[in-house]
Design a protein around this motif. Structure first.
Motif, PDB file in Angstrom:
ATOM      1  N   ALA A 200      15.402  74.610  -1.941  1.00 50.05           N
ATOM      2  CA  ALA A 200      16.710  74.590  -1.263  1.00 50.05           C
ATOM      3  C   ALA A 200      17.344  75.967  -1.280  1.00 50.05           C
ATOM      4  O   ALA A 200      18.362  76.202  -1.923  1.00 50.05           O
ATOM      5  CB  ALA A 200      17.620  73.556  -1.920  1.00 50.05           C
ATOM      6  N   LYS A 201      16.698  76.889  -0.587  1.00 50.66           N
ATOM      7  CA  LYS A 201      17.231  78.253  -0.515  1.00 50.66           C
ATOM      8  C   LYS A 201      17.945  78.416   0.820  1.00 50.66           C
ATOM      9  O   LYS A 201      17.324  78.294   1.876  1.00 50.66           O
ATOM     10  CB  LYS A 201      16.075  79.247  -0.617  1.00 50.66           C
ATOM     11  CG  LYS A 201      16.542  80.675  -0.743  1.00 50.66           C
ATOM     12  CD  LYS A 201      15.403  81.620  -0.995  1.00 50.66           C
ATOM     13  CE  LYS A 201      15.963  83.013  -1.185  1.00 50.66           C
ATOM     14  NZ  LYS A 201      14.956  83.971  -1.551  1.00 50.66           N
ATOM     15  N   GLY A 202      19.260  78.670   0.745  1.00 56.43           N
ATOM     16  CA  GLY A 202      20.037  78.882   1.961  1.00 56.43           C
ATOM     17  C   GLY A 202      20.147  77.648   2.847  1.00 56.43           C
ATOM     18  O   GLY A 202      20.425  77.753   4.036  1.00 56.43           O
ATOM     19  N   ARG A 203      19.887  76.495   2.293  1.00 61.38           N
ATOM     20  CA  ARG A 203      20.064  75.247   3.049  1.00 61.38           C
ATOM     21  C   ARG A 203      20.297  74.119   2.054  1.00 61.38           C
ATOM     22  O   ARG A 203      19.973  74.240   0.868  1.00 61.38           O
ATOM     23  CB  ARG A 203      18.829  74.936   3.911  1.00 61.38           C
ATOM     24  CG  ARG A 203      17.539  74.781   3.119  1.00 61.38           C
ATOM     25  CD  ARG A 203      16.565  73.833   3.811  1.00 61.38           C
ATOM     26  NE  ARG A 203      15.236  73.830   3.220  1.00 61.38           N
ATOM     27  CZ  ARG A 203      14.900  73.193   2.110  1.00 61.38           C
ATOM     28  NH1 ARG A 203      15.802  72.541   1.390  1.00 61.38           N
ATOM     29  NH2 ARG A 203      13.646  73.217   1.674  1.00 61.38           N
TER      30      ARG A 203
END
Ligand code: TPP
Ligand code: SF4
Lengths: 365, 253
Positions: A200-203
């Motif tokens: 869950a990077k940047g989302r």
């Protein structure tokens, strides 16, 4: 690329790699273990993942985990092993995860035997696991077609985000035939796998699941799946006709290597002046229903013969589709016994004799 | 926002702002927090994938602020294996109850540990099946009353409770295995260290790591939360000794 002589099992394994599946899990079972052995050698060469799991239950769930990561994933097994994978197949269908599963079928039920059979048709096409779901099922009848359909299988799995099953019998796995691989594997473009769990990077977090405790949400999920299955039924039916002509009195319906034996039967009968045609479904889910109905309803067709290496599993689909428009006879052997062309020929001649007798009775009466 | 170990009431970034469904006094919530704190402290959230079990923590994916997969009952170690083998750069953890891990999923956990799969398992041992309403688990103590052993667990008929930390420690493959408890603040602090170590070993790509956490189920034990922690201390601790069972640095303890 030149043709090379390959065993069915190995050719399918190579096709999976060339379709970009570099993740393979397995548990040995006859008559498909060569797939695992081939992968054990090839995967390290291509930088792929090979893992022999502790059971088919684990294999199915490893596919689930690996597919969630967005990779193209593959496994192979045979009837009892596929039964154990049904848990994961149902969960993957529910969570809309693609994967390709090869079933080189052997005789059953139970431990059955190790010789070729087609007795997992109902399991493959009607669910197998629990819940309202379907898997796409492709049934090759030659080693070349097994290669082509394996590659297509990966495309369809991603296109529909759904498990795809390739069903072959022990014969297709074990026989050697010349095959040709495309120089470069090309397929129509697919949407990006933005549903995959990749961190869950940047989302917001992505959750891959089949659990919906709210009945309305679960029903909605089933409706979404059903829409997909309807699209498959519309867009994906595939079949082949062999020597279908206005001279046919009988139409054989048969699939896989059994259909190939039926082609020999048809060729031999032709020399005796008996004209028979063959309808061979290539996708058995979705079944090419419209095409079969059209062929069965042709005026010249007096009766239909369904030939299978089972006690008559596809027969139920043929009956459902033809809806009594023509009488349907069945011929099958199972337990690992492959029908000989002579047996099938004899069955057809019997049908012609009784049809002719019935016709002349009708004329006299 | 979590800032440092001294910020007692900050919410870890790895937990979502939501209310959990756990019963009052249930220690699942404490254990969630310990996992989230470890993920935060090691800066792993954006490359972590959790695997939720079937059991009371089936909805764990609603509480953690990272990607999640929801596994069939007991199969979390197989999913984690498939995922981690496909993407070795990711951090993967499974969160499993005792019915999930020690009963239906016994095969998957033993083989994953034996292969030294580089993921972390948080094993919540509350000696009962919580979600289905309090049936006997493989970890239920001798004589303990549950809905499927109303006269108390009879070990002559059902065998002895399974000690998973010890059982997995019998494997030759070096792994990190520690048993902790969350029934008191001191124990929670020790548990936090263990959870963090488990993720550190994974992040360093060293070994499979499992932390068995003794947990309470006030609802199905039929006790108040405080009686539950006392019962845990009195009974579970005696049969399930705490400590480091295996560590890649020290070997068996
Ligand atoms: C294949 C399968 N069998 C049974 C169940 C029903 N089931 C749901 S939760 C559960 C027990 C979980 O107990 P445990 O792992 O101890 O977790 P807890 O609820 O105590 O946290 C069972 C048997 C299921 N969902 N799937
Ligand atoms: S049933 Fe038990 S384990 Fe489940 S949430 Fe309630 S107290 Fe916790």
């Amino acid at each position: 690329m030149a043709k090379i002589l390959m065993k069915g099992n190995e050719a399918i394994a190579e096709a999976a790699i060339r379709a970009g599946s570099l993740v393979y899990f397995c548990y040995p079972i006859t008559p498909q273990t060569e797939v695992a052995e081939y992968m054990a050698k090839r995967m390290p060469e291509v930088g792929g993942v090979f893992l022999q799991a502790e059971s088919e239950i684990a294999v199915g769930n490893m596919l689930f985990g690996a597919s969630s990561s967005g990779r193209r994933v593959f496994t192979s097994s045979s009837s009892p092993g596929i039964s154990l994978m049904q848990e994961a197949i149902s969960y993957m269908a529910g969570a809309q995860l693609p994967c390709v599963i090869l079933n080189i079928m052997r005789g059953g039920p139970g431990l059955g035997g190790i010789l070729p059979a087609q007795s997992d048709y109902l399991q493959a096409t009607k669910g197998g696991g629990h819940g309202d779901y379907r898997v796409l099922v492709l049934a090759p009848s030659s080693v070349q077609e097994a290669v082509d359909l394996t590659m297509l299988g990966f495309h369809l799995a991603d296109k529909y985000r759904n498990p795809v099953m390739i069903i072959g019998d022990g014969m297709i796995g074990q026989m050697m035939e010349p095959v040709e691989f495309p120089e470069k594997y090309e397929e129509p473009e697919l949407p990006p796998k933005d549903w995959a769990a990749t961190g869950a990077k940047g989302r917001p977090p992505i959750v891959i699941k089949s659990l919906h405790l709210d009945p309305y949400v679960l029903e909605d999920n089933s409706i979404v799946l059903d829409k997909k299955y309807r699209q498959m039924k519309r867009d994906e039916p595939r079949y082949e006709l062999y020597k279908v002509s206005p001279g046919n009195r009988i139409l054989i319906v048969s699939y896989g290597t059994m259909a190939r034996i039926c082609q020999t039967v048809i060729d031999e009968l032709e020399t005796e002046g008996i004209s028979v045609g063959l309808f061979r479904p290539i996708t058995v889910f979705p079944y090419p229903e419209e095409a079969l109905r059209k062929e069965a309803n042709k005026k010249n067709i007096e009766s239909i013969l369904t030939v299978e290496m089972s006690m008559g599993q596809m027969l139920e689909d043929v009956e459902r589709i033809v809806q009594g428009a023509r009488p349907i006879k069945f011929f099958g052997r199972t337990g690992g016994i492959v029908p000989t062309p002579d047996e099938v020929k004899e069955q057809i001649k019997k049908m012609i004799r009784s049809d002719t007798a019935a016709n002349s009775r009708k004329k006299r009466g | 926002m979590f800032q440092s170990e001294t910020t007692i009431f900050g919410r870890p970034t790895a937990l979502r702002e939501t209310v959990t469904h756990y019963c009052p006094g249930c220690t699942h919530g404490v254990i969630h927090r310990l996992v989230a704190e470890a993920i935060d402290q090691l800066g792993l959230r954006e490359r972590t994938v959790g695997v939720a079990p079937v059991g009371c923590s089936v909805l764990a994916y609603n509480y953690f602020n990272c990607d999640f997969l929801e596994s069939p009952h007991g199969r979390a170690p197989a999913l984690a294996t498939g995922y981690k083998r496909s993407r070795p750069d990711m951090i993967v953890f499974t969160y499993q109850g005792d019915g999930d891990l020690a009963s239906i999923g016994m095969s998957e956990i033993v083989h994953a540990a034996n292969r030294n799969e580089k993921f972390t398992t948080i094993f919540v041992n509350n000696a009962i099946y919580g979600m289905t309403g309090g049936q006997m688990a493989p970890t239920t103590l001798a004589g303990q009353v549950t809905s499927t052993c109303p006269a108390g667990r009879d070990i002559a008929k059902t065998g002895h409770p399974i000690r998973m930390a010890e059982l997995l420690s019998a494997l030759v493959t070096p792994t990190y295995i520690e048993r902790v408890s969350v029934h008191s603040p001191q124990h929670i602090i020790a548990a936090k260290r263990a959870v963090r170590r488990a993720f550190e070993y994974q992040a360093a790509n060293r070994c499979f790591s499992m932390v068995e956490v003794l947990s309470t189920c006030p609802t199905n034990w039929g006790m108040t939360p405080s009686d539950s922690t006392a019962w845990l201390e009195e009974n579970l601790l005696k049969y399930y000794p705490l400590g480091v069972y295996r560590s890649p640095d020290k070997g068996a303890v």
